[in-house]
Write an enzyme that holds these catalytic residues in place. Structure first.
Site, PDB file in Angstrom:
ATOM      1  N   PHE A 487     -30.334  -9.193 -55.027  1.00 37.89           N
ATOM      2  CA  PHE A 487     -30.286 -10.439 -54.254  1.00 37.89           C
ATOM      3  C   PHE A 487     -31.453 -10.621 -53.287  1.00 37.89           C
ATOM      4  O   PHE A 487     -31.273 -11.139 -52.197  1.00 37.89           O
ATOM      5  CB  PHE A 487     -28.955 -10.565 -53.490  1.00 37.89           C
ATOM      6  CG  PHE A 487     -27.759 -10.073 -54.257  1.00 37.89           C
ATOM      7  CD1 PHE A 487     -27.477 -10.578 -55.512  1.00 37.89           C
ATOM      8  CD2 PHE A 487     -26.931  -9.106 -53.732  1.00 37.89           C
ATOM      9  CE1 PHE A 487     -26.373 -10.126 -56.234  1.00 37.89           C
ATOM     10  CE2 PHE A 487     -25.835  -8.644 -54.449  1.00 37.89           C
ATOM     11  CZ  PHE A 487     -25.552  -9.156 -55.702  1.00 37.89           C
ATOM     12  N   HIS A 488     -32.667 -10.245 -53.705  1.00 36.44           N
ATOM     13  CA  HIS A 488     -33.817 -10.322 -52.802  1.00 36.44           C
ATOM     14  C   HIS A 488     -35.019 -11.063 -53.387  1.00 36.44           C
ATOM     15  O   HIS A 488     -36.155 -10.611 -53.238  1.00 36.44           O
ATOM     16  CB  HIS A 488     -34.249  -8.910 -52.390  1.00 36.44           C
ATOM     17  CG  HIS A 488     -33.196  -8.105 -51.733  1.00 36.44           C
ATOM     18  ND1 HIS A 488     -33.148  -6.723 -51.794  1.00 36.44           N
ATOM     19  CD2 HIS A 488     -32.113  -8.480 -51.001  1.00 36.44           C
ATOM     20  CE1 HIS A 488     -32.101  -6.276 -51.134  1.00 36.44           C
ATOM     21  NE2 HIS A 488     -31.453  -7.326 -50.646  1.00 36.44           N
ATOM     22  N   PRO A 489     -34.860 -12.207 -54.055  1.00 40.41           N
ATOM     23  CA  PRO A 489     -36.046 -12.918 -54.552  1.00 40.41           C
ATOM     24  C   PRO A 489     -36.965 -13.325 -53.404  1.00 40.41           C
ATOM     25  O   PRO A 489     -36.504 -13.779 -52.358  1.00 40.41           O
ATOM     26  CB  PRO A 489     -35.461 -14.138 -55.271  1.00 40.41           C
ATOM     27  CG  PRO A 489     -34.079 -14.304 -54.727  1.00 40.41           C
ATOM     28  CD  PRO A 489     -33.617 -12.926 -54.368  1.00 40.41           C
TER      29      PRO A 489
END
Length: 551
Positions: A487-489
């Site tokens: 969950f770290h774009p």
């Protein structure tokens, strides 16, 4: 048309900070636009409520990537927060800054104002570390950082097992060094989630110079010549799976109210995140001219880097059957167990409900010749087929392996001039040999930890990838078939001075006036760890830049 000094688009990890700081002195009027609802859904505020928001279209954009060749053509689910607080309202609550070298690398890439020594004071300013202040940590800031109060025998065993293979214990991943194994610290305050909406926006909501509009989705930035002068947005936006309204490419139906505009006397500030900020720029005529002309969008500023340089942390979840009934799976397996942890939370704001998913962390090197950790493990006292889905019926726990600094680069590009349609999102996971090698070695490291003496009494068997995956080819295939986002774009409007840079060091969009980007999209390279706290730091710095420019 309403007029404000500043318009902030997106009330997420960065946007709440910007709105609060820019309205703080009372001299400037601020409009904050958020496409989702207010953060009234009760499960947002309960740490374990992460499972209730993971697939909820009311508070989650529920994106999916394009079919990714590196993941055997799979579309990877990418949840993103859509409520006040943004992803900080639905994330795993882990308080991590990254490594000193991450920010020194930014400086070496032409961003000398973002070295570790320059950002450390802002990290200290934003936090209230319950354990107290020191040379690295701060107290008195809006964002709470709380320890996990009760030790867990399984996490203690994992930490001991790490020590037996020369991974040292570390009681503060945000202190002098990151490397080691220990308990995570969480963005919680007295057992409740401390999102940026809680930390920053709630104290600011009564200010007469701050207006907050929820269910307001920005559709484009308005320009007068080359100066950003306002925002066009859809009001009264509702999303569901009921099929009413316009159905987006992600399968979520969207109903909207009238189209509105608001004028910014000073600046428009985009805080819509690494996926929707580049989408909004492209819809507004800023990006690669060839892409814009494909959809008959007039080019305001040619910036080919908009939407490029997409980076994300890929995780592979290594799971074990536990030999002892000490896992969260066991507590949730019976009505009595659920009642017990519920009562524990109600009486003392403690226990599994107050923690969320991951309790233990490991930052380690997969090869002895490396100078700093290249993988992060999230250790959870539960197991499930995917993050946020129901837990397994057996006693189980998870060590998810995450490569900290991937080389793979993807893109975010509009596929339509319709702002209600999600953009194309292609991460190109595992597209370099280093990324493949690191994930294979990370899974092997998880197995080495599991094989250490301290864990022998806890492990009955390996559930995934399982003993059938023995050689490197099988392990890589396991990652391709089962890996997912942590969950770290980031990185899609990168800061710098090269041909692909979108913003300068003060986060001003190059080639136009009155427009800034403030979110994880400005990261030239991904930080070594969870991105929420770095996003807050970026916004604290950006607010200072804006106010200094206005002085």
């Amino acid at each position: 048309m309403d007029e404000f000094d500043y318009i902030v688009v997106g009330a997420g990890s960065a946007g709440c900070v910007m709105a609060a700081r820019l309205s703080e002195n009372g001299r400037h009027s601020v409009l904050l636009l958020e496409a989702g609802p207010a953060d009234r859904y009760p499960w947002i505020h309960v740490p374990i409520g992460y499972a209730k928001t993971m697939f909820n279209p009311e508070v989650n954009w529920m994106f999916r990537t394009d079919p990714d060749p590196g993941m055997n053509g799979r579309q990877v689910y990418w949840p993103r927060g859509k409520t006040l607080g943004g992803s900080s309202a639905i994330n795993g609550l882990i308080f991590i800054r990254g490594q000193r070298e991450d920010y020194d690398d930014w400086a070496a890439l032409g961003n000398d104002q973002w070295s570790y020594d320059k950002v450390l004071p802002w990290f200290r300013k934003l936090e209230h570390n319950v354990a107290g202040a020191d040379a690295w940590r701060g107290t008195g800031g809006p964002l709470w950082c709380s320890p996990i109060r009760a030790a867990h025998p399984l996490i203690d065993a994992v930490i001991a097992a790490c020590g037996q293979i020369d991974i040292p214990r570390n009681d503060d991943f945000n202190g002098e060094r990151q490397e080691g194994a220990g308990y995570f610290q969480l963005t919680t305050r007295r057992g409740l989630r401390c999102s940026t909406a809680v930390a920053y926006l709630k104290p600011a909501r009564g200010r007469p110079n701050l207006r907050i509009e929820t269910r307001a989705q920005a559709t484009r930035v308005l320009f007068e010549g080359r100066r950003a002068c306002g925002i066009e947005y859809r009001s009264d936006v509702h999303a569901s799976h009921d099929g009413a309204g316009t159905v987006s490419a992600s399968g979520v139906s969207v109903q909207t109210g009238p189209l509105r505009t608001a004028r910014a006397r000073r600046e428009v500030i985009l805080c819509a995140g690494a996926l929707q900020t580049p989408q909004l720029l492209q819809l507004s005529g800023i990006g690669d001219p060839a892409l814009l002309r494909r959809f008959d969008i007039d080019v305001v500023q040619a910036l080919p880097g908009v939407g490029e340089n997409l980076q994300d942390h890929l995780q592979a979840r290594v799971m074990f059957r536990c030999a002892l009934p000490v896992t969260t799976n066991d507590q949730l397996a019976s009505l009595w167990g659920r009642m017990r942890i519920g009562a524990q939370y109600l009486l003392s704001r403690d226990g599994p409900i107050a923690i969320g998913i991951n309790q233990g962390g490991i930052f380690a090197r997969t090869q002895p010749g490396l100078t700093r950790p290249d993988v992060q493990f999230h250790v959870a006292t539960l197991s499930a087929d995917m993050a946020g889905s129901p837990v397994h019926r057996f006693s189980g726990f998870t060590m998810s392996v995450c490569q900290l600094r991937p080389e793979s680069r993807g893109f975010v590009r509009i596929t339509s001039a319709d702002p209600l349609q999600p953009p194309s999102m292609q991460p190109y996971y595992l597209s370099t040999e280093l990324d493949q090698r690191t994930m294979i070695d990370g899974v092997k490291l998880a197995r080495r930890i599991a094989a250490a003496p301290a864990l022998q009494g806890f492990i009955a068997s390996e559930y995934a990838p399982g003993q059938q995956a023995e050689d490197d080819a099988a392990l890589l295939e396991f990652v391709r078939n089962n890996g997912g986002t942590i969950f770290h774009p980031s990185g899609t409007c990168k800061m710098g001075d090269d041909a692909q840079a979108v913003v300068d060091q003060r986060l001003r969009v190059r080639g136009v006036d009155g427009l800034r980007v403030v979110d994880c999209s400005i990261m030239p390279t991904l930080v070594s760890g969870n991105t929420n706290v770095p996003a807050v730091m970026i916004a604290e710095r950006a607010a200072d830049f804006v106010l200094r420019d206005a002085a």
